[in-house]
Design a protein around this motif. Structure first.
Motif, PDB file in Angstrom:
ATOM      1  N   VAL A  98      48.026  73.475  77.883  1.00 53.52           N
ATOM      2  CA  VAL A  98      48.859  72.365  76.983  1.00 53.52           C
ATOM      3  C   VAL A  98      48.457  72.193  75.612  1.00 53.52           C
ATOM      4  N   ARG A  99      47.038  72.349  75.583  1.00 50.47           N
ATOM      5  CA  ARG A  99      46.583  72.525  74.068  1.00 50.47           C
ATOM      6  C   ARG A  99      47.136  73.489  73.164  1.00 50.47           C
ATOM      7  N   ILE A 100      47.286  74.669  73.572  1.00 50.94           N
ATOM      8  CA  ILE A 100      48.087  75.846  72.968  1.00 50.94           C
ATOM      9  C   ILE A 100      49.421  75.524  72.778  1.00 50.94           C
ATOM     10  N   LEU A 101      50.400  74.952  73.781  1.00 56.66           N
ATOM     11  CA  LEU A 101      51.577  74.570  73.867  1.00 56.66           C
ATOM     12  C   LEU A 101      51.981  73.812  72.404  1.00 56.66           C
ATOM     13  N   TYR A 102      50.899  72.686  72.660  1.00 59.32           N
ATOM     14  CA  TYR A 102      51.085  71.638  71.636  1.00 59.32           C
ATOM     15  C   TYR A 102      51.112  72.311  70.306  1.00 59.32           C
ATOM     16  N   ARG A 103      49.925  72.838  69.808  1.00 55.93           N
ATOM     17  CA  ARG A 103      49.911  73.422  68.654  1.00 55.93           C
ATOM     18  C   ARG A 103      50.835  74.527  68.035  1.00 55.93           C
TER      19      ARG A 103
ATOM     20  N   PHE B 197      54.214  64.526  74.753  1.00 56.47           N
ATOM     21  CA  PHE B 197      52.990  65.096  75.128  1.00 56.47           C
ATOM     22  C   PHE B 197      52.171  63.873  75.769  1.00 56.47           C
ATOM     23  N   ASP B 198      52.091  62.804  75.157  1.00 57.24           N
ATOM     24  CA  ASP B 198      51.207  61.810  75.582  1.00 57.24           C
ATOM     25  C   ASP B 198      51.888  60.877  76.924  1.00 57.24           C
ATOM     26  N   ALA B 199      53.079  61.079  76.923  1.00 58.31           N
ATOM     27  CA  ALA B 199      53.898  60.514  78.037  1.00 58.31           C
ATOM     28  C   ALA B 199      53.371  60.940  79.449  1.00 58.31           C
ATOM     29  N   ASN B 200      53.198  62.271  79.447  1.00 57.90           N
ATOM     30  CA  ASN B 200      52.554  62.979  80.790  1.00 57.90           C
ATOM     31  C   ASN B 200      51.162  63.328  80.751  1.00 57.90           C
TER      32      ASN B 200
ATOM     33  N   ASP C  71      48.775  65.737  89.553  1.00 60.56           N
ATOM     34  CA  ASP C  71      49.141  66.653  90.492  1.00 60.56           C
ATOM     35  C   ASP C  71      49.306  68.127  89.678  1.00 60.56           C
ATOM     36  N   ILE C  72      48.515  68.770  90.251  1.00 60.70           N
ATOM     37  CA  ILE C  72      48.391  70.361  89.607  1.00 60.70           C
ATOM     38  C   ILE C  72      49.711  71.090  89.814  1.00 60.70           C
TER      39      ILE C  72
ATOM     40  N   ASP D 251      58.070  74.422  81.947  1.00 59.09           N
ATOM     41  CA  ASP D 251      59.277  73.898  81.422  1.00 59.09           C
ATOM     42  C   ASP D 251      59.079  73.851  79.965  1.00 59.09           C
ATOM     43  N   GLY D 252      57.822  73.382  79.658  1.00 58.78           N
ATOM     44  CA  GLY D 252      57.453  73.037  77.942  1.00 58.78           C
ATOM     45  C   GLY D 252      57.492  74.386  77.319  1.00 58.78           C
ATOM     46  N   GLU D 253      56.837  75.469  78.080  1.00 60.62           N
ATOM     47  CA  GLU D 253      57.036  76.920  77.407  1.00 60.62           C
ATOM     48  C   GLU D 253      58.385  77.434  77.373  1.00 60.62           C
TER      49      GLU D 253
END
Length: 115
Positions: free
Chosen positions: A18-23, A50-53, A58-59, A68-70
């Motif tokens: 998630v961190r890498i995707l956000y950056r 990003f903050d909304a989720n 749940d893993i 989905d983000g990628e």
């Protein structure tokens, strides 16, 4: 005990993804915005998405959201991203490469030694 360890390891890997995707998405947003005053609202909207989720626990849901983000990032990625000129792929990268060995460069332009 190993179940808890594998859970924590998977959550740590998810956090890193998630961190890498956000950056990457944030840097790509800067490629689409020509000026900073256009970039800041887009960056705020990205952060809100990003903050909304961030409280999802749940893993499997998190894995699906990362996928989905990628996919969305790859769909909207800039076709011609900005590259710093002196970085690999930039316009100035290796513009003046080092000369091959055996070639001597003389820096005393026009100076003649009178004997």
């Amino acid at each position: 005990m190993s179940g808890a360890a594998s859970y924590l390891a998977r959550r740590a890997a998810q956090r890193e993804k998630v961190r890498i995707l956000y950056r990457r998405a944030l840097k790509d947003t800067l490629n689409w915005a020509v000026h900073r005053h256009l970039f800041y609202p887009d960056a705020d909207a990205l952060r809100e998405r990003f903050d909304a989720n961030k409280n999802v626990e749940d893993i499997e849901t998190i894995d699906r959201m990362i996928a989905d983000g990628e996919a969305q990032y790859n769909k909207w990625r800039h076709p011609d991203p900005y590259i710093v000129p002196w970085a690999p792929g930039g316009s100035k990268f290796t513009r003046n490469p080092t000369p091959p060995s055996g070639i001597e460069i003389v820096y005393d332009y026009g100076r003649e030694d009178h004997i």
